[in-house]
Scaffold this motif. Structure first.
Motif, PDB file in Angstrom:
ATOM      1  N   PRO A 142      -5.980  10.993  -8.643  1.00  0.00           N
ATOM      2  CA  PRO A 142      -6.210  11.041  -7.012  1.00  0.00           C
ATOM      3  C   PRO A 142      -7.545  10.212  -6.732  1.00  0.00           C
ATOM      4  CG  PRO A 142      -5.830  13.174  -7.738  1.00  0.00           C
ATOM      5  CD  PRO A 142      -6.175  12.219  -9.028  1.00  0.00           C
ATOM      6  N   ALA A 143      -8.322   9.713  -7.326  1.00  0.00           N
ATOM      7  CA  ALA A 143      -9.635   9.123  -6.927  1.00  0.00           C
ATOM      8  C   ALA A 143      -9.125   7.622  -6.943  1.00  0.00           C
ATOM      9  CB  ALA A 143     -10.586   9.246  -8.033  1.00  0.00           C
ATOM     10  N   SER A 144      -8.180   7.242  -7.729  1.00  0.00           N
ATOM     11  CA  SER A 144      -7.677   5.917  -7.543  1.00  0.00           C
ATOM     12  C   SER A 144      -6.707   5.624  -6.280  1.00  0.00           C
ATOM     13  CB  SER A 144      -6.862   5.636  -8.876  1.00  0.00           C
ATOM     14  OG  SER A 144      -6.199   4.209  -8.796  1.00  0.00           O
ATOM     15  N   ALA A 145      -5.889   6.810  -6.074  1.00  0.00           N
ATOM     16  CA  ALA A 145      -4.996   6.414  -4.595  1.00  0.00           C
ATOM     17  C   ALA A 145      -6.128   6.634  -3.470  1.00  0.00           C
ATOM     18  CB  ALA A 145      -4.176   8.000  -4.765  1.00  0.00           C
ATOM     19  N   ILE A 146      -7.199   7.510  -3.599  1.00  0.00           N
ATOM     20  CA  ILE A 146      -7.888   7.645  -2.418  1.00  0.00           C
ATOM     21  C   ILE A 146      -8.547   6.068  -2.224  1.00  0.00           C
ATOM     22  CG2 ILE A 146     -10.422   8.505  -1.575  1.00  0.00           C
ATOM     23  CD1 ILE A 146      -9.290  11.293  -2.837  1.00  0.00           C
ATOM     24  N   GLU A 147      -9.078   5.373  -3.534  1.00  0.00           N
ATOM     25  CA  GLU A 147      -9.648   4.050  -3.402  1.00  0.00           C
ATOM     26  C   GLU A 147      -8.737   3.140  -2.505  1.00  0.00           C
ATOM     27  OE1 GLU A 147     -12.555   1.005  -3.272  1.00  0.00           O
ATOM     28  OE2 GLU A 147     -12.819   3.374  -3.533  1.00  0.00           O
ATOM     29  N   TRP A 160       0.904  -1.263   0.089  1.00  0.00           N
ATOM     30  CA  TRP A 160      -0.010   0.226   0.022  1.00  0.00           C
ATOM     31  C   TRP A 160       0.868   1.400  -0.110  1.00  0.00           C
ATOM     32  CZ3 TRP A 160      -4.991  -1.195  -0.716  1.00  0.00           C
ATOM     33  CH2 TRP A 160      -5.324  -2.263  -0.499  1.00  0.00           C
ATOM     34  N   LEU A 161       1.757   1.289   0.766  1.00  0.00           N
ATOM     35  CA  LEU A 161       2.737   2.468   1.039  1.00  0.00           C
ATOM     36  C   LEU A 161       3.558   2.407  -0.091  1.00  0.00           C
ATOM     37  CD1 LEU A 161       3.758   2.550   4.745  1.00  0.00           C
ATOM     38  CD2 LEU A 161       2.238   4.005   3.635  1.00  0.00           C
ATOM     39  N   LEU A 162       4.037   1.375  -0.942  1.00  0.00           N
ATOM     40  CA  LEU A 162       4.905   1.420  -1.929  1.00  0.00           C
ATOM     41  C   LEU A 162       4.103   2.114  -3.184  1.00  0.00           C
ATOM     42  CD1 LEU A 162       7.547   0.627  -3.186  1.00  0.00           C
ATOM     43  CD2 LEU A 162       6.568  -1.576  -3.755  1.00  0.00           C
ATOM     44  N   LYS A 163       2.867   1.634  -3.411  1.00  0.00           N
ATOM     45  CA  LYS A 163       2.054   2.063  -4.513  1.00  0.00           C
ATOM     46  C   LYS A 163       1.713   3.953  -4.233  1.00  0.00           C
ATOM     47  CE  LYS A 163       0.371  -1.906  -6.724  1.00  0.00           C
ATOM     48  NZ  LYS A 163      -0.854  -2.731  -7.125  1.00  0.00           N
ATOM     49  N   LEU A 164       1.342   4.121  -2.722  1.00  0.00           N
ATOM     50  CA  LEU A 164       1.208   5.468  -2.534  1.00  0.00           C
ATOM     51  C   LEU A 164       2.366   6.329  -2.996  1.00  0.00           C
ATOM     52  CD1 LEU A 164      -1.084   7.541  -1.491  1.00  0.00           C
ATOM     53  CD2 LEU A 164       0.128   7.039   0.824  1.00  0.00           C
ATOM     54  N   ILE A 213      -5.035   3.646  11.021  1.00  0.00           N
ATOM     55  CA  ILE A 213      -6.396   4.079  10.245  1.00  0.00           C
ATOM     56  C   ILE A 213      -6.489   5.548  10.405  1.00  0.00           C
ATOM     57  CG2 ILE A 213      -8.657   4.098  10.790  1.00  0.00           C
ATOM     58  CD1 ILE A 213      -8.312   1.123  11.909  1.00  0.00           C
ATOM     59  N   GLU A 214      -5.920   6.163  11.431  1.00  0.00           N
ATOM     60  CA  GLU A 214      -6.148   7.688  11.614  1.00  0.00           C
ATOM     61  C   GLU A 214      -5.240   8.558  10.552  1.00  0.00           C
ATOM     62  OE1 GLU A 214      -4.660  11.420  14.670  1.00  0.00           O
ATOM     63  OE2 GLU A 214      -4.933   9.315  15.383  1.00  0.00           O
ATOM     64  N   TRP A 215      -4.247   7.752  10.181  1.00  0.00           N
ATOM     65  CA  TRP A 215      -3.173   8.251   8.966  1.00  0.00           C
ATOM     66  C   TRP A 215      -4.051   8.121   7.792  1.00  0.00           C
ATOM     67  CZ3 TRP A 215      -1.468   5.377   4.923  1.00  0.00           C
ATOM     68  CH2 TRP A 215      -0.881   5.777   3.881  1.00  0.00           C
ATOM     69  N   CYS A 216      -4.711   7.077   7.522  1.00  0.00           N
ATOM     70  CA  CYS A 216      -5.539   6.791   6.160  1.00  0.00           C
ATOM     71  C   CYS A 216      -6.727   8.068   5.834  1.00  0.00           C
ATOM     72  CB  CYS A 216      -6.344   5.516   6.080  1.00  0.00           C
ATOM     73  SG  CYS A 216      -5.243   3.985   6.214  1.00  0.00           S
ATOM     74  N   ARG A 217      -7.302   8.388   7.073  1.00  0.00           N
ATOM     75  CA  ARG A 217      -8.324   9.247   7.076  1.00  0.00           C
ATOM     76  C   ARG A 217      -7.785  10.696   6.903  1.00  0.00           C
ATOM     77  NH1 ARG A 217     -11.636   6.572  12.043  1.00  0.00           N
ATOM     78  NH2 ARG A 217     -12.269   4.889  10.997  1.00  0.00           N
ATOM     79  N   GLU A 218      -6.371  10.672   7.316  1.00  0.00           N
ATOM     80  CA  GLU A 218      -5.697  12.170   7.166  1.00  0.00           C
ATOM     81  C   GLU A 218      -5.576  12.337   5.533  1.00  0.00           C
ATOM     82  OE1 GLU A 218      -2.520  12.507  10.254  1.00  0.00           O
ATOM     83  OE2 GLU A 218      -3.828  12.870  11.548  1.00  0.00           O
ATOM     84  N   VAL A 219      -4.909  11.414   5.254  1.00  0.00           N
ATOM     85  CA  VAL A 219      -4.289  11.117   3.711  1.00  0.00           C
ATOM     86  C   VAL A 219      -5.486  11.580   2.742  1.00  0.00           C
ATOM     87  CG1 VAL A 219      -3.142   9.886   2.018  1.00  0.00           C
ATOM     88  CG2 VAL A 219      -1.984  10.026   4.182  1.00  0.00           C
ATOM     89  N   THR A 220      -6.690  10.650   3.198  1.00  0.00           N
ATOM     90  CA  THR A 220      -7.550  10.625   2.163  1.00  0.00           C
ATOM     91  C   THR A 220      -8.520  12.222   2.227  1.00  0.00           C
ATOM     92  OG1 THR A 220      -8.135   8.411   2.830  1.00  0.00           O
ATOM     93  CG2 THR A 220     -10.321   9.740   1.948  1.00  0.00           C
ATOM     94  N   GLU A 221      -8.453  12.693   3.400  1.00  0.00           N
ATOM     95  CA  GLU A 221      -9.016  14.126   3.391  1.00  0.00           C
ATOM     96  C   GLU A 221      -8.032  15.075   2.680  1.00  0.00           C
ATOM     97  OE1 GLU A 221      -9.936  17.512   6.712  1.00  0.00           O
ATOM     98  OE2 GLU A 221      -9.735  15.416   7.461  1.00  0.00           O
ATOM     99  N   GLU A 222      -6.949  14.918   2.779  1.00  0.00           N
ATOM    100  CA  GLU A 222      -5.858  15.650   2.327  1.00  0.00           C
ATOM    101  C   GLU A 222      -6.131  15.680   0.553  1.00  0.00           C
ATOM    102  OE1 GLU A 222      -1.002  16.611   1.986  1.00  0.00           O
ATOM    103  OE2 GLU A 222      -1.939  16.226   3.843  1.00  0.00           O
ATOM    104  N   ILE A 244      -6.184   3.702  -0.563  1.00  0.00           N
ATOM    105  CA  ILE A 244      -5.976   4.030   0.874  1.00  0.00           C
ATOM    106  C   ILE A 244      -7.403   3.567   1.679  1.00  0.00           C
ATOM    107  CG2 ILE A 244      -5.994   6.057   2.458  1.00  0.00           C
ATOM    108  CD1 ILE A 244      -4.328   7.599   0.339  1.00  0.00           C
ATOM    109  N   ARG A 245      -8.456   3.727   1.063  1.00  0.00           N
ATOM    110  CA  ARG A 245      -9.951   3.134   1.570  1.00  0.00           C
ATOM    111  C   ARG A 245      -9.737   1.930   1.874  1.00  0.00           C
ATOM    112  NH1 ARG A 245     -13.808   7.705  -0.974  1.00  0.00           N
ATOM    113  NH2 ARG A 245     -13.514   9.058   0.649  1.00  0.00           N
ATOM    114  N   GLN A 246      -9.367   1.167   0.789  1.00  0.00           N
ATOM    115  CA  GLN A 246      -9.282  -0.434   0.924  1.00  0.00           C
ATOM    116  C   GLN A 246      -8.278  -0.828   2.037  1.00  0.00           C
ATOM    117  OE1 GLN A 246      -7.938  -1.837  -2.931  1.00  0.00           O
ATOM    118  NE2 GLN A 246      -9.888  -1.290  -3.723  1.00  0.00           N
TER     119      GLN A 246
END
Length: 185
Positions: free
Chosen positions: A114-119, A102-106, A170-179, A121-123
């Protein structure tokens, strides 16, 4: 210098929990340690043989009706000493480096929408939520076990590490998604 194989010590530790067959050790590892330590049957049985060859454990065959003999293992006093020496030896491997796709692809996600990256991160967040649910079940099982263990306190320490690191992820995922949703850089 090659790192020492920790598997024999894990198996000696398993013997202290009442796990006395290769199968029961694997089950305990899969149900409790696998969130931070993985061992295969291909590692267990050669290591058990090595432990018996070195006099750190003894193996006993127990006949079973209509089944092959069951082999049980018991730690010897030399095995107890080896486990204690391993537990008190310095840890010089530093912090472990984990492979995380996940981190490697991010890391390279500038090259996708961005929608693909968000998806992605949500997964990842959903999988982390599933992991938290498993931790909650493990905690429930420990607290509600019919037979209490002197090791319980230390099992809970490692479990709470899992809770905290997973909750932080999980908190990190939410922060990155929001950003990413806000289009910030």
């Amino acid at each position: 210098m090659p790192k020492e194989n920790d598997t024999p010590y894990v198996l000696l530790g398993m013997m202290t929990t009442g796990c006395n067959t290769g199968y029961s050790m694997k089950q305990m590892i899969d149900n409790s340690l696998s969130h931070f330590w993985k061992i295969s049957y291909g590692q267990i049985y050669p290591s058990l043989k090595k432990l018996t060859d070195e006099g750190l454990a003894v193996a006993r065959k127990e006949p079973q009706q209509d089944k092959p003999d069951k082999i049980t293992y018991e730690m010897t006093p030399a095995g107890k000493e080896a486990l204690e020496n391993w537990l008190t030896s310095p840890i010089d491997s530093g912090l472990p480096v984990q492979k995380n796709e996940w981190l490697l692809k991010l890391f390279f996600s500038r090259h996708e929408a961005p929608a693909s990256a968000i998806e992605k991160i949500r997964q990842y967040e959903n999988q982390l939520e599933e992991k938290l649910a498993i931790y909650r079940q493990i905690e429930h099982n420990i607290h509600n076990a019919e037979i209490r263990s002197e090791d319980e306190r230390f099992w809970l320490f490692t479990l709470h590490h899992g809770f905290k690191t997973t909750a932080a992820a999980i908190e990190w995922c939410r922060e990155v998604t929001e950003e990413l949703q806000n289009g910030e850089e």
